[in-house]
Design a protein around this motif. Structure first.
Motif, PDB file in Angstrom:
ATOM      1  N   LEU A  40       0.840  -1.205   0.000  1.00 29.65           N
ATOM      2  CA  LEU A  40       0.000   0.000   0.000  1.00 29.65           C
ATOM      3  C   LEU A  40       0.872   1.251   0.000  1.00 29.65           C
ATOM      4  CD1 LEU A  40      -2.855   1.247   0.139  1.00 29.65           C
ATOM      5  CD2 LEU A  40      -2.603   1.229   2.638  1.00 29.65           C
ATOM      6  N   GLU A  41       1.882   1.263   0.846  1.00 30.70           N
ATOM      7  CA  GLU A  41       2.785   2.416   0.897  1.00 30.70           C
ATOM      8  C   GLU A  41       3.427   2.667  -0.466  1.00 30.70           C
ATOM      9  OE1 GLU A  41       4.157   2.190   5.583  1.00 30.70           O
ATOM     10  OE2 GLU A  41       5.344   1.137   4.077  1.00 30.70           O
TER      11      GLU A  41
ATOM     12  N   THR B 252      -5.307  -3.051  -2.690  1.00 25.57           N
ATOM     13  CA  THR B 252      -4.534  -3.415  -1.502  1.00 25.57           C
ATOM     14  C   THR B 252      -5.261  -2.977  -0.232  1.00 25.57           C
ATOM     15  OG1 THR B 252      -2.501  -3.220  -2.789  1.00 25.57           O
ATOM     16  CG2 THR B 252      -2.281  -3.232  -0.391  1.00 25.57           C
TER      17      THR B 252
ATOM     18  N   TYR C 299      -7.611  11.513  -3.846  1.00 23.72           N
ATOM     19  CA  TYR C 299      -6.302  10.886  -3.670  1.00 23.72           C
ATOM     20  C   TYR C 299      -5.474  11.502  -2.550  1.00 23.72           C
ATOM     21  CZ  TYR C 299      -7.649   9.036  -8.217  1.00 23.72           C
ATOM     22  OH  TYR C 299      -8.324   8.437  -9.236  1.00 23.72           O
TER      23      TYR C 299
ATOM     24  N   ALA D 228      -3.412   6.774   4.370  1.00 24.99           N
ATOM     25  CA  ALA D 228      -2.486   5.649   4.182  1.00 24.99           C
ATOM     26  C   ALA D 228      -1.224   5.819   5.024  1.00 24.99           C
ATOM     27  CB  ALA D 228      -2.135   5.500   2.703  1.00 24.99           C
TER      28      ALA D 228
ATOM     29  N   TRP E 177      -3.177   4.225  -8.116  1.00 20.94           N
ATOM     30  CA  TRP E 177      -4.389   4.257  -7.305  1.00 20.94           C
ATOM     31  C   TRP E 177      -5.246   3.009  -7.422  1.00 20.94           C
ATOM     32  CZ3 TRP E 177      -3.479   7.276  -3.644  1.00 20.94           C
ATOM     33  CH2 TRP E 177      -2.728   8.435  -3.843  1.00 20.94           C
TER      34      TRP E 177
ATOM     35  N   THR F  98       2.384   1.632  -3.540  1.00 18.25           N
ATOM     36  CA  THR F  98       1.440   2.016  -4.593  1.00 18.25           C
ATOM     37  C   THR F  98       0.949   3.444  -4.405  1.00 18.25           C
ATOM     38  OG1 THR F  98      -0.385   0.950  -3.396  1.00 18.25           O
ATOM     39  CG2 THR F  98       0.699  -0.333  -5.141  1.00 18.25           C
ATOM     40  N   VAL F  99       0.765   3.870  -3.172  1.00 18.61           N
ATOM     41  CA  VAL F  99       0.356   5.257  -2.918  1.00 18.61           C
ATOM     42  C   VAL F  99       1.499   6.207  -3.294  1.00 18.61           C
ATOM     43  CG1 VAL F  99      -0.225   6.924  -1.096  1.00 18.61           C
ATOM     44  CG2 VAL F  99      -1.401   4.723  -1.192  1.00 18.61           C
TER      45      VAL F  99
ATOM     46  N   ALA G 134      -3.544   0.514  -5.300  1.00 20.73           N
ATOM     47  CA  ALA G 134      -3.661   0.952  -3.899  1.00 20.73           C
ATOM     48  C   ALA G 134      -5.049   0.638  -3.363  1.00 20.73           C
ATOM     49  CB  ALA G 134      -3.359   2.438  -3.779  1.00 20.73           C
ATOM     50  N   SER G 135      -6.063   0.864  -4.179  1.00 18.11           N
ATOM     51  CA  SER G 135      -7.436   0.567  -3.778  1.00 18.11           C
ATOM     52  C   SER G 135      -7.624  -0.924  -3.514  1.00 18.11           C
ATOM     53  CB  SER G 135      -8.409   1.039  -4.863  1.00 18.11           C
ATOM     54  OG  SER G 135      -9.736   0.713  -4.513  1.00 18.11           O
TER      55      SER G 135
END
Length: 129
Positions: free
Chosen positions: A52-53, A67, A99, A106, A61, A55-56, A64-65
């Motif tokens: 997550l870290e 994950t 975002y 996040a 996105w 991809t953000v 990230a979504s």
């Protein structure tokens, strides 16, 4: 395991947004199966948090979504409902195109997970073999 010990761990978990009631019922208490489930959850979540870290940070996105969704699902499975709600909120914000707010939320995922992780490790240490 004495019933009072189950009640004690349930109450201490609720104070941080973790409710082990269902898991303790499913596994009939703090036993080896419970320990294995918690171990698997903790191992899987650590990798997802790093994902997550990443991809953000790279504004990926869609990933990230996904994950955040997986983090929320795992948290729900172990009764970490506050953490699940936080991760679900990130997923929702991404879906709405918010975002910046999703990225801000996040940033606290690792810290929030550590609270859940520490509690589950304590619960796991109480398991009977």
């Amino acid at each position: 395991m004495p019933q009072y010990q189950n009640a004690e761990i349930i109450e201490s978990g609720k104070a941080i947004g973790v409710d082990l009631t269902i898991m303790l019922d499913v596994f009939s208490g703090l036993n080896e199966e419970f320990r294995e489930m918690v171990s698997t959850y903790l191992e899987d979540q650590a990798g997802l948090i790093a994902q997550l870290e990443d991809t953000v940070a790279h504004c990926q996105w869609r990933e990230a979504s996904r994950t955040a969704h997986r983090l929320a699902g795992g948290a729900n499975a172990v009764g970490a409902y506050d953490f699940a709600k936080h991760c679900g909120g990130i997923e929702l914000k991404i879906s709405k195109g918010d975002y910046n707010s999703a990225a801000e939320d996040a940033e606290s995922v690792k810290e929030r997970f550590e609270i859940v992780q520490n509690f589950l490790k304590r619960a796991k240490a109480l398991t009977t073999t």
